[in-house]
Design an enzyme around this catalytic site. Sequence first.
Site, PDB file in Angstrom:
ATOM      1  N   LYS A   1      38.066  41.640  39.321  1.00 47.17           N
ATOM      2  CA  LYS A   1      37.775  41.185  40.679  1.00 47.17           C
ATOM      3  C   LYS A   1      37.870  42.373  41.623  1.00 47.17           C
ATOM      4  O   LYS A   1      38.836  43.111  41.613  1.00 47.17           O
ATOM      5  CB  LYS A   1      38.773  40.112  41.123  1.00 47.17           C
ATOM      6  CG  LYS A   1      38.748  38.834  40.290  1.00 47.17           C
ATOM      7  CD  LYS A   1      39.788  37.864  40.776  1.00 47.17           C
ATOM      8  CE  LYS A   1      39.735  36.565  39.978  1.00 47.17           C
ATOM      9  NZ  LYS A   1      40.084  36.771  38.570  1.00 47.17           N
TER      10      LYS A   1
ATOM     11  N   ASP B   1      41.597  43.109  34.124  1.00 48.41           N
ATOM     12  CA  ASP B   1      41.184  43.178  35.526  1.00 48.41           C
ATOM     13  C   ASP B   1      40.403  44.458  35.793  1.00 48.41           C
ATOM     14  O   ASP B   1      40.490  45.429  35.028  1.00 48.41           O
ATOM     15  CB  ASP B   1      42.422  43.159  36.434  1.00 48.41           C
ATOM     16  CG  ASP B   1      42.827  41.745  36.821  1.00 48.41           C
ATOM     17  OD1 ASP B   1      42.078  40.809  36.481  1.00 48.41           O
ATOM     18  OD2 ASP B   1      43.883  41.589  37.462  1.00 48.41           O
TER      19      ASP B   1
ATOM     20  N   MET C   1      45.328  46.502  49.045  1.00 50.33           N
ATOM     21  CA  MET C   1      43.902  46.183  49.179  1.00 50.33           C
ATOM     22  C   MET C   1      43.522  46.066  50.653  1.00 50.33           C
ATOM     23  O   MET C   1      42.736  45.202  51.046  1.00 50.33           O
ATOM     24  CB  MET C   1      43.553  44.892  48.425  1.00 50.33           C
ATOM     25  CG  MET C   1      43.939  44.922  46.954  1.00 50.33           C
ATOM     26  SD  MET C   1      43.995  43.278  46.187  1.00 50.33           S
ATOM     27  CE  MET C   1      45.450  42.577  46.978  1.00 50.33           C
TER      28      MET C   1
END
Length: 509
Positions: free
Chosen positions: A58, A36, A171
Amino acid sequence: MPEGKVFLVGAGPGDPALLTLKAAKLLQEADVVVVDALVSPAILRMIAPGVRVVDAGKRASRHTLPQETTNQILVDEAKRGNRVVRLKGGDPFVFGRGGEEAEELSRNGVDFEVVPGISSAIAGPAYAGIPVTHRSLATSVSLITGHESDESSGIDWERLAASSGTLVFLMGLGRLSSICEQLVSRGMNSHMPVAVIAKATTAEQRTVTGTLATIAARVQEAELPAPALVVVGRVVALRESIEWFEKRPLFGRRIVVTRAREQASDLRRLLEDAGAIVLEFPMVEIAAPSDSWASLDSVIDRIGEYDRLVFTSTNGVAAFFERLFEKGRDARALSRLEIAAVGETTAGALRNLGLAADLVPEKFQSAALLPLLPEDQSGVSTAVVRAAAGRDELIDELRRRGGRVDLAVAYETKATDEGLDELRALLSAGSIDCVTFTSSSTVTNLFERLGADEKATLLDRAVVASIGPSTSETLRGLDVPIGIEAPLPSIAALVDAVIAHYRRDTPKG
């Protein structure tokens, strides 16, 4: 074909020291690693050489690979008989889509295992000095995604706003204003403390605190980078008294290590433990003697003829014993010799092999041994184990005193340009606080490669740190001002001197 397996592995929050032992072992055993975007570069360096790495990162809406493609890669690689590590930031089952990937593997009959990681939802606040639970302030903690997808079950803002526990949004930086507005509009007090933690658990961690009413403006003013997490709750107020990570003496300082990569681990570790951002730009590399091993092998073969064995560096110790062991011998061959080690670090390398040096000068210089040796060396045979290039004062003086001296060339140092362009860019941007030098060769190899303007920029913006007198002498010979000099020629003393310098300096703004 052997049956493959997929390991859904949590890489932790960023600090490589927080990686689990099992995860580190799997990175050495994998055939394929699917990574990731949020996995720390330091952790990526732990992947064994030759392992195929697939980037499936991502960030917000920017996906290297669609999730469906990532799922298929995991299935296909396992069915080819590979051991596949799916390496995900934090914990694979905490907003990491690990559950979706596990479902897909199960549907396709692929054997898999989940290796949990430390989630940034817990570690980030902890490194910012914020406990997510506290008997007096919060008896529960809620983890909430900062990015709702179309498939999301929805965030129950009413329940969150009424909660007396801690709220952690992962996030959530891009939606910070919306998060605060949602909570206040549902009844949460606008004075509720909030912290936003960017790049948590790394040496670049930054934390901004405020309230639901003020935090968005403060974060915008501070220009916090992603990734970041948002902590809402009364526990945030505890940061004032228990903050620890960002108070380390070298926190946020960018310090260059010019030592050979093979030798840099201790220096890097000690600097990082003190909070520094360590940038490795080795100016030398350690190599086998370009001519041959003849002189070292000759000394080893005739070791019984010598009275004294002198090691001038840890590299010499390593090379000597490697050749000794290859010849089927061990430390017992040195039982009747007087052993001298130049510097405490060299003596430490010998101690690790079960040998205590008889002579260790205070200064990290071969010539510093001379006052410790008898004036009359008649009939005394000495072997000096060192690099191909080195100072000859010790050898010359022992011969003048009547002794027999043989040089055993154990290695040589070669100049390297590794990362030099990146170093130049950092110098130009004024992004370096300190440059450390642990030998004369690192000094000459760096300054021979820098132009006059680049040298001036370095000296104007960065502090130069020297490990001791010999290195300092080389620096002065090149008109380089020395801002820090270790009181003793050792890695630990150098780090202590750097820490002492910045403790005296004005706090980093």
